[in-house]
Design a protein around this motif. Structure first.
Motif, mmCIF file in Angstrom:
data_model
loop_
_atom_site.group_PDB
_atom_site.id
_atom_site.type_symbol
_atom_site.label_atom_id
_atom_site.label_comp_id
_atom_site.label_asym_id
_atom_site.label_seq_id
_atom_site.Cartn_x
_atom_site.Cartn_y
_atom_site.Cartn_z
ATOM 1 N N PHE A 25 22.515 45.942 7.582
ATOM 2 C CA PHE A 25 22.304 45.624 6.181
ATOM 3 C C PHE A 25 23.598 45.088 5.590
ATOM 4 O O PHE A 25 24.705 45.459 6.002
ATOM 5 C CB PHE A 25 21.854 46.856 5.394
ATOM 6 N N ALA A 26 23.429 44.191 4.617
ATOM 7 C CA ALA A 26 24.591 43.679 3.902
ATOM 8 C C ALA A 26 25.117 44.746 2.944
ATOM 9 O O ALA A 26 24.508 45.809 2.765
ATOM 10 C CB ALA A 26 24.216 42.406 3.152
ATOM 11 N N ILE A 40 28.707 34.560 11.763
ATOM 12 C CA ILE A 40 28.486 34.601 10.308
ATOM 13 C C ILE A 40 28.492 36.044 9.813
ATOM 14 O O ILE A 40 29.014 36.350 8.734
ATOM 15 C CB ILE A 40 27.152 33.906 9.968
ATOM 16 N N LEU A 41 27.929 36.963 10.602
ATOM 17 C CA LEU A 41 27.881 38.370 10.202
ATOM 18 C C LEU A 41 29.284 38.943 10.013
ATOM 19 O O LEU A 41 29.533 39.707 9.075
ATOM 20 C CB LEU A 41 27.114 39.179 11.246
ATOM 21 N N ASP A 45 31.874 42.496 5.236
ATOM 22 C CA ASP A 45 31.565 43.875 5.620
ATOM 23 C C ASP A 45 30.055 44.081 5.642
ATOM 24 O O ASP A 45 29.307 43.412 4.913
ATOM 25 C CB ASP A 45 32.201 44.865 4.636
ATOM 26 N N PHE A 46 29.595 44.998 6.483
ATOM 27 C CA PHE A 46 28.161 45.262 6.578
ATOM 28 C C PHE A 46 27.949 46.728 6.944
ATOM 29 O O PHE A 46 28.903 47.453 7.265
ATOM 30 C CB PHE A 46 27.495 44.342 7.604
ATOM 31 N N ASP A 56 29.538 52.339 7.937
ATOM 32 C CA ASP A 56 30.155 51.229 7.201
ATOM 33 C C ASP A 56 31.127 50.505 8.120
ATOM 34 O O ASP A 56 32.071 51.109 8.658
ATOM 35 C CB ASP A 56 30.881 51.746 5.966
ATOM 36 N N VAL A 57 30.901 49.234 8.307
ATOM 37 C CA VAL A 57 31.749 48.414 9.179
ATOM 38 C C VAL A 57 32.563 47.465 8.316
ATOM 39 O O VAL A 57 31.997 46.693 7.532
ATOM 40 C CB VAL A 57 30.899 47.620 10.192
ATOM 41 N N GLN A 58 33.879 47.528 8.454
ATOM 42 C CA GLN A 58 34.775 46.656 7.697
ATOM 43 C C GLN A 58 35.322 45.584 8.633
ATOM 44 O O GLN A 58 35.956 45.901 9.648
ATOM 45 C CB GLN A 58 35.917 47.461 7.077
ATOM 46 N N CYS A 59 35.064 44.340 8.285
ATOM 47 C CA CYS A 59 35.509 43.221 9.110
ATOM 48 C C CYS A 59 36.876 42.736 8.621
ATOM 49 O O CYS A 59 37.104 42.651 7.406
ATOM 50 C CB CYS A 59 34.506 42.078 9.043
#
Length: 248
Positions: A25-26, A40-41, A45-46, A56-59
């Motif tokens: 999820f966004a 693109i993902l 963050d997503f 929670d994933v932080q890019c």
């Protein structure tokens, strides 16, 4: 560059059999489509939801590249993507060929009992239609014989001429009424075909033969067969190209 969200989630489930459900999820809570590219993902963050547990994933933020550097990176990405497709295309086509062969065998297995029922219904419908046509010929023969008998043995042509005129006019009215009802010209082949279909559908309902399902299976089989031809044609061209390269 070639991986998608759907393939990433599938890899997760293949890696860990304990993963029953997985979704991405966004940040605003909207679900990310499975066709979205991973490149693109990873721009934002997503949230990764595995078995109803949210992570929670932080890019990492990417530095803005210059126009020249960005163009060079796009060219490299395009080259890597083409190499990936070239290296895996044959494997993909062989897997697709195997899948299409299995699907064709499955469809043929479903169609085989339906084909037998259909053949029996068609045979009986054809026999009934032919009998109806022969009955029509017999009635016309009787009508012609009756008119001849009345003309030469009972009455004269002066009396029978108006009768034959009105019979011809009545037949024309019947043909015109047929056109109004069916929106088709009155031809013997069209009448035979229409009557055959009438008997066929009537007997199909009587024997619980699903015409819609049969037609759908035939369409699916035709599409699968055509796709198999295209895949085999592509593989054949690839093999011919490799033979030419070896000779050179």
């Amino acid at each position: 560059m070639s991986s998608t969200v759907g393939s990433f989630l599938q890899d997760l489930q293949n890696e860990d059999k304990g993963v029953k459900t997985a979704a991405i999820f966004a940040a605003d809570g909207s679900e990310i489509s499975a066709s979205t590219l991973m490149d693109i993902l990873l721009m934002n963050d997503f949230k990764l939801v595995i078995n109803k547990i949210t992570y929670d994933v932080q890019c990492p933020k990417k530095e803005k590249l210059s126009m020249e550097h960005a163009t060079e990176m796009d060219n490299v990405k395009s080259l890597v993507h083409r190499l990936f497709m070239a290296l895996h295309l044959e494997e993909f086509q062989k897997k697709r060929e195997h899948h299409l062969l299995e699907r064709i065998d499955h469809l043929k297995g479903q169609l085989q009992p339906l084909e037998q029922i259909k053949a029996g219904i068609e045979a009986r419908s054809e026999a009934k239609t032919s009998g109806l046509l022969w009955t029509g010929l017999a009635l016309l023969s009787v009508q012609g014989g009756a008119l001849a008998w009345l003309t030469w043995w009972v009455y004269s042509w002066d009396i029978m001429e108006p009768v034959t005129y009105f019979i011809t006019f009545a037949n024309s009215m019947v043909f015109f009424a047929y056109f109004i009802v069916t929106r088709q010209d009155y031809t013997y082949s069209a009448v035979k075909r229409r009557q055959f279909l009438h008997f066929f559908h009537k007997k199909s309902k009587k024997e619980h033969f699903d015409v819609v399902q049969y037609n759908k299976l035939k369409e699916d089989l035709a599409k699968a067969t055509e796709s198999l031809k295209q895949v085999r044609h592509s593989l054949c061209l690839r093999m011919q190209g490799e033979e030419v390269n070896e000779k050179n």
